[in-house]
Design an enzyme around this catalytic site. Structure first.
Site, short mmCIF file in Angstrom:
data_model
loop_
_atom_site.label_atom_id
_atom_site.label_comp_id
_atom_site.label_asym_id
_atom_site.label_seq_id
_atom_site.Cartn_x
_atom_site.Cartn_y
_atom_site.Cartn_z
CB SER A 165 -0.95 -0.02 1.21
OG SER A 165 -1.88 1.04 1.14
CB THR A 166 1.13 4.18 2.26
OG1 THR A 166 -0.29 4.29 2.36
CG2 THR A 166 1.74 5.56 2.21
CG HIS A 191 -4.14 -0.91 -0.76
ND1 HIS A 191 -3.93 -0.84 0.61
CD2 HIS A 191 -4.71 -2.12 -0.99
CE1 HIS A 191 -4.35 -1.96 1.16
NE2 HIS A 191 -4.82 -2.76 0.21
CG MET A 283 -2.70 3.58 5.31
SD MET A 283 -3.22 5.32 5.40
CE MET A 283 -4.39 5.39 4.05
CG ASP A 286 -6.11 -5.34 2.53
OD1 ASP A 286 -6.85 -6.30 2.81
OD2 ASP A 286 -5.86 -5.00 1.35
#
Length: 354
Positions: A165-166, A191, A283, A286
């Site tokens: 993700s991030t 993401h 973050m 997930d």
């Protein structure tokens, strides 16, 4: 001044559109953990506002007059590093620029609201800004030791599953640069908005040895290929344990995301004995529950370590849950994946075992 205001993260909005600045300000005004300390209409004004206002995080438009957001970002990361979240149109041109911004050091990117969708515009922006304000700035790729693909790789049938993700663009580029052209089949859930994912796949395909493509239902998992979840209305999954292939499924968001790492990991439980699963920077949590299912079913599972994660959310959740067996620094993840999925050449050129 209330304590929550004093502790709020300071945001500077940089965009040449007064309407866009107003939309962003209005959205952030609903979250007391953030305070907008100023606005700038171009890079030159932003430079002075940064010196004067000392923001914790910046929203930066990709396309601006006089100096583009990309040029400004490159200079900012070189001279005065600060967390930046890019705001971009989701056109092909805008998406490619957003991916380039992430490679230059931006923490994350969000798409500008589309016509008819203003009521939901920037719904995730406050959480992204909060995470970015507290994130570690990525180490510039040019400052790292050069990464070359592994040699003498011999695949043993393992499938690789990666969730990120991030900070994931930077992490994935680093890892995949270490993959040889005959790497194990690798599926990735990152993401990101749909159009950004398409641009990211194009960028990866140009820079690494394996072939990179967006996942398509019915595609057999082949050696030397990396499959990126296309996002949008679908999640990326694996089906048919005897001859694994991709299946895109339309479903609700999971943990606020589509594509979801949990959905990908859970779909691979039937082939867990022949799977290596990795959770990277990001973050939230997930992927943690899905990874736990994989580990219990026999998969080899690990996470990126805290020191090299831009945001140590998803890896932390997996480690605390017992889903990930251990953590690995970013620069060593590529070798760790290959070691667990086959045999790779040792530094002296000899073939090493698992």
């Amino acid at each position: 001044m209330p304590d929550d205001f004093a502790s709020a993260k300071r945001v500077l909005i940089v965009d040449d559109s007064a309407t866009m600045r107003k939309l962003i300000r209005a959205r952030l005004a609903t979250d007391r953990r953030l305070v907008v300390v100023g606005e700038a209409a171009d890079a030159f004004e932003a430079r002075e506002k940064i010196k004067m206002l000392l923001p914790d995080v910046i929203t930066l438009d990709v396309e601006m007059p006089r100096m583009s957001g990309l040029v400004f970002l490159e200079r900012l990361m070189r001279l005065r590093p600060i967390p930046v979240v890019m705001v971009s149109t989701e056109t092909h041109k805008g998406s490619r620029a957003a991916i380039e911004a992430l490679a230059l050091g931006a923490i994350d990117c969000v798409g500008k609201p589309r016509f008819g969708n203003l009521e939901r515009s920037f719904e995730v922006l406050p959480e992204i800004l909060l995470a970015s304000a507290n994130a570690r700035l990525p180490q510039r790729a040019r400052d790292r030791a050069a990464i070359t693909p592994a040699r003498n790789f011999r695949w043993d049938g393992q499938i690789v599953l990666i969730g990120s993700s991030t900070g994931g663009v930077d992490a994935l580029e680093t890892i995949l640069k270490g993959f040889p052209g005959n790497c194990p089949p690798t599926l990735i859930a990152q993401h990101m908005p749909e159009s950004f994912l398409a641009s990211f796949a194009e960028r990866l395909d140009r820079m690494i040895a394996p072939n990179v493509r967006l996942g398509i239902t019915g595609t057999s998992l082949e050696q030397g290929h990396v499959y990126l979840a296309p996002g949008g209305a679908t999640h990326l999954t694996v089906r048919n344990a005897k001859a694994p292939e991709i299946a895109l499924i339309e479903s609700e968001k999971r943990n606020g995301h589509r594509p979801s790492v949990d959905v990908l990991f859970e779909s691979a439980v039937e082939i867990a004995a022949k799977a290596v699963a990795v959770l990277l920077t990001g973050m939230g949590r997930d992927g943690a529950e899905g990874m736990l299912q994989l580990r219990r079913a026999g998969a080899h599972c690990f996470a990126q370590d805290e020191a090299t994660s831009i945001v140590f959310g998803m890896p932390r959740a997996a480690l605390e849950l017992g889903a990930a067996s251990y953590s690995v620094p970013l620069q060593e993840i590529s070798q760790e994946i290959l070691t667990r999925s086959a045999q790779i050449s040792a530094p002296d050129g000899k073939v090493g075992g698992t």
